[in-house]
Design a protein around this motif. Structure first.
Motif, PDB file in Angstrom:
ATOM      1  N   PRO A 160       0.808  -1.221   0.037  1.00  0.00           N
ATOM      2  CA  PRO A 160       0.174   0.001  -0.006  1.00  0.00           C
ATOM      3  C   PRO A 160       0.887   1.109   0.117  1.00  0.00           C
ATOM      4  N   MET A 161       0.374   2.099  -0.757  1.00  0.00           N
ATOM      5  CA  MET A 161       1.398   3.324  -0.910  1.00  0.00           C
ATOM      6  C   MET A 161       0.271   4.709  -0.869  1.00  0.00           C
ATOM      7  N   ILE A 162       0.934   5.669  -0.258  1.00  0.00           N
ATOM      8  CA  ILE A 162       0.040   7.127   0.248  1.00  0.00           C
ATOM      9  C   ILE A 162       1.041   8.067  -0.239  1.00  0.00           C
ATOM     10  N   MET A 188       7.887  12.491  -6.365  1.00  0.00           N
ATOM     11  CA  MET A 188       8.120  10.698  -6.556  1.00  0.00           C
ATOM     12  C   MET A 188       7.819  10.253  -5.334  1.00  0.00           C
ATOM     13  N   GLU A 189       7.568  10.792  -4.207  1.00  0.00           N
ATOM     14  CA  GLU A 189       7.705  10.051  -2.927  1.00  0.00           C
ATOM     15  C   GLU A 189       6.563   9.564  -2.720  1.00  0.00           C
ATOM     16  N   VAL A 190       6.526   8.282  -1.672  1.00  0.00           N
ATOM     17  CA  VAL A 190       5.404   7.682  -1.294  1.00  0.00           C
ATOM     18  C   VAL A 190       5.608   7.476   0.173  1.00  0.00           C
ATOM     19  N   TYR A 191       4.660   7.073   1.135  1.00  0.00           N
ATOM     20  CA  TYR A 191       4.736   6.422   2.424  1.00  0.00           C
ATOM     21  C   TYR A 191       4.416   5.091   1.846  1.00  0.00           C
ATOM     22  N   GLY A 192       5.103   4.163   2.178  1.00  0.00           N
ATOM     23  CA  GLY A 192       4.782   2.548   1.915  1.00  0.00           C
ATOM     24  C   GLY A 192       5.264   1.646   2.933  1.00  0.00           C
ATOM     25  N   ALA A 193       4.740   0.413   3.000  1.00  0.00           N
ATOM     26  CA  ALA A 193       5.032  -0.699   3.571  1.00  0.00           C
ATOM     27  C   ALA A 193       4.816  -1.741   2.790  1.00  0.00           C
ATOM     28  N   VAL A 194       5.394  -3.186   3.470  1.00  0.00           N
ATOM     29  CA  VAL A 194       5.201  -4.320   2.549  1.00  0.00           C
ATOM     30  C   VAL A 194       4.537  -5.401   3.391  1.00  0.00           C
ATOM     31  N   TYR A 195       3.419  -6.131   2.881  1.00  0.00           N
ATOM     32  CA  TYR A 195       2.556  -7.200   3.590  1.00  0.00           C
ATOM     33  C   TYR A 195       2.619  -8.198   2.793  1.00  0.00           C
ATOM     34  N   ASN A 196       2.502  -9.256   3.383  1.00  0.00           N
ATOM     35  CA  ASN A 196       2.566 -10.869   2.820  1.00  0.00           C
ATOM     36  C   ASN A 196       1.101 -10.880   2.449  1.00  0.00           C
ATOM     37  N   ASN A 197       0.683 -12.133   1.921  1.00  0.00           N
ATOM     38  CA  ASN A 197      -0.795 -12.197   1.813  1.00  0.00           C
ATOM     39  C   ASN A 197      -1.462 -12.725   2.793  1.00  0.00           C
ATOM     40  N   HIS A 198      -1.050 -12.711   4.046  1.00  0.00           N
ATOM     41  CA  HIS A 198      -1.998 -12.835   5.249  1.00  0.00           C
ATOM     42  C   HIS A 198      -2.105 -11.438   5.884  1.00  0.00           C
ATOM     43  N   ASN A 199      -1.725 -10.353   5.071  1.00  0.00           N
ATOM     44  CA  ASN A 199      -1.669  -8.849   5.563  1.00  0.00           C
ATOM     45  C   ASN A 199      -0.896  -8.735   6.726  1.00  0.00           C
ATOM     46  N   ILE A 219       7.395   0.559   7.599  1.00  0.00           N
ATOM     47  CA  ILE A 219       6.656   1.686   6.932  1.00  0.00           C
ATOM     48  C   ILE A 219       7.952   2.944   6.490  1.00  0.00           C
ATOM     49  N   LYS A 220       8.068   3.169   5.511  1.00  0.00           N
ATOM     50  CA  LYS A 220       9.142   4.188   4.903  1.00  0.00           C
ATOM     51  C   LYS A 220       8.550   5.280   4.232  1.00  0.00           C
ATOM     52  N   ALA A 221       9.198   6.555   4.122  1.00  0.00           N
ATOM     53  CA  ALA A 221       9.129   7.407   3.146  1.00  0.00           C
ATOM     54  C   ALA A 221      10.003   7.260   2.060  1.00  0.00           C
ATOM     55  N   GLU A 222       9.724   7.073   0.733  1.00  0.00           N
ATOM     56  CA  GLU A 222      10.701   6.797  -0.104  1.00  0.00           C
ATOM     57  C   GLU A 222      10.538   7.345  -1.491  1.00  0.00           C
TER      58      GLU A 222
END
Length: 228
Positions: free
Chosen positions: A114-116, A121-132, A138-141
């Motif tokens: 998910p990205m906000i 070209m910067e987003v707030y994002g994190a990574v989740y697996n298929n089980h959420n 979370i990073k600003a990247e």
């Protein structure tokens, strides 16, 4: 039985829901491309309470999306949630915005990112697996063609949220899937807030602050040269 009022204002989507034991019984939201939270949030709260045939005193808790996201949007949502908690002596529950957004899709395998939008070209994002389950913090990247290559080389990666839309032309890996029309919503908050309520996982109403991730910076206006 628990009745929870959920408030989501981290992005341009202003969303409010009432849920009973994690099941939505009333919801109202507006995503018109503008930050209209100051005008519509309180009327939305009144509307969902009326639709659910409830008063503010009858809810058991108030849940609010804590960020990251729009500084102003988060302030408006958190201020409203705290006001209700103070006025009616209700517990405050905070929900991570990106975790909530990750529940907007259901996948059998792969990763959910998910990205906000954080401008340019910067987003707030994190990574989740298929089980959420969160597998990266979370990073600003700043996004480039190599962003998330570690995950894209392993499996399908599903990109969600308003931040993902501007990445379509940059992240062109064959495993990249961009899910349109996804945004943080009080709909996905319902189950998450119910789980926290059952665990008594609540915030200190007086001291709780949104999770901004980055400091808010005011850019001063350029002084106009005098004309004679």
């Amino acid at each position: 039985m628990s009745i929870i009022l959920n408030i989501e204002t981290a992005t341009k989507n202003c969303s409010v829901s009432i849920a009973e034991n994690g099941n939505i019984i009333a919801i109202k939201e507006l995503n018109n491309g503008n930050y209209s939270h100051a005008e519509v949030l309180h009327p939305f709260i009144v509307d969902v309470l009326k639709e659910a045939s409830l008063t503010s005193k009858e809810i058991d808790a108030v849940a609010v999306s804590k960020g990251p996201g729009s500084y102003t949007g988060l302030r408006i949502g958190v201020s409203a949630a705290k006001g209700l908690c103070f006025a009616f002596d209700k517990p405050l529950i905070s929900i991570d915005t990106l975790t909530s957004l990750s529940h907007a899709v259901s996948i059998d395998s792969g990763f959910i990112i998910p990205m906000i939008d954080a401008r340019r070209m910067e987003v707030y994002g994190a990574v989740y697996n298929n089980h959420n389950q969160q597998v990266r913090d979370i990073k600003a990247e700043i996004i480039d063609k190599n962003s998330y290559a570690k995950y894209l080389d392993l499996d399908k990666v599903y990109f969600l949220g308003d931040g993902s839309q501007k990445c379509k032309s940059i992240i062109t890996h064959k495993n990249a899937v961009f899910v349109d029309d996804t945004y943080p919503s009080a709909k996905e908050m319902a189950q998450l807030s119910f789980v926290k309520y059952q665990k008594s996982d609540i915030e200190n109403v007086a001291y709780f602050e949104p999770f901004y991730l980055k400091d808010f910076i005011v850019i001063p206006e350029k002084k106009k040269k005098p004309t004679f």
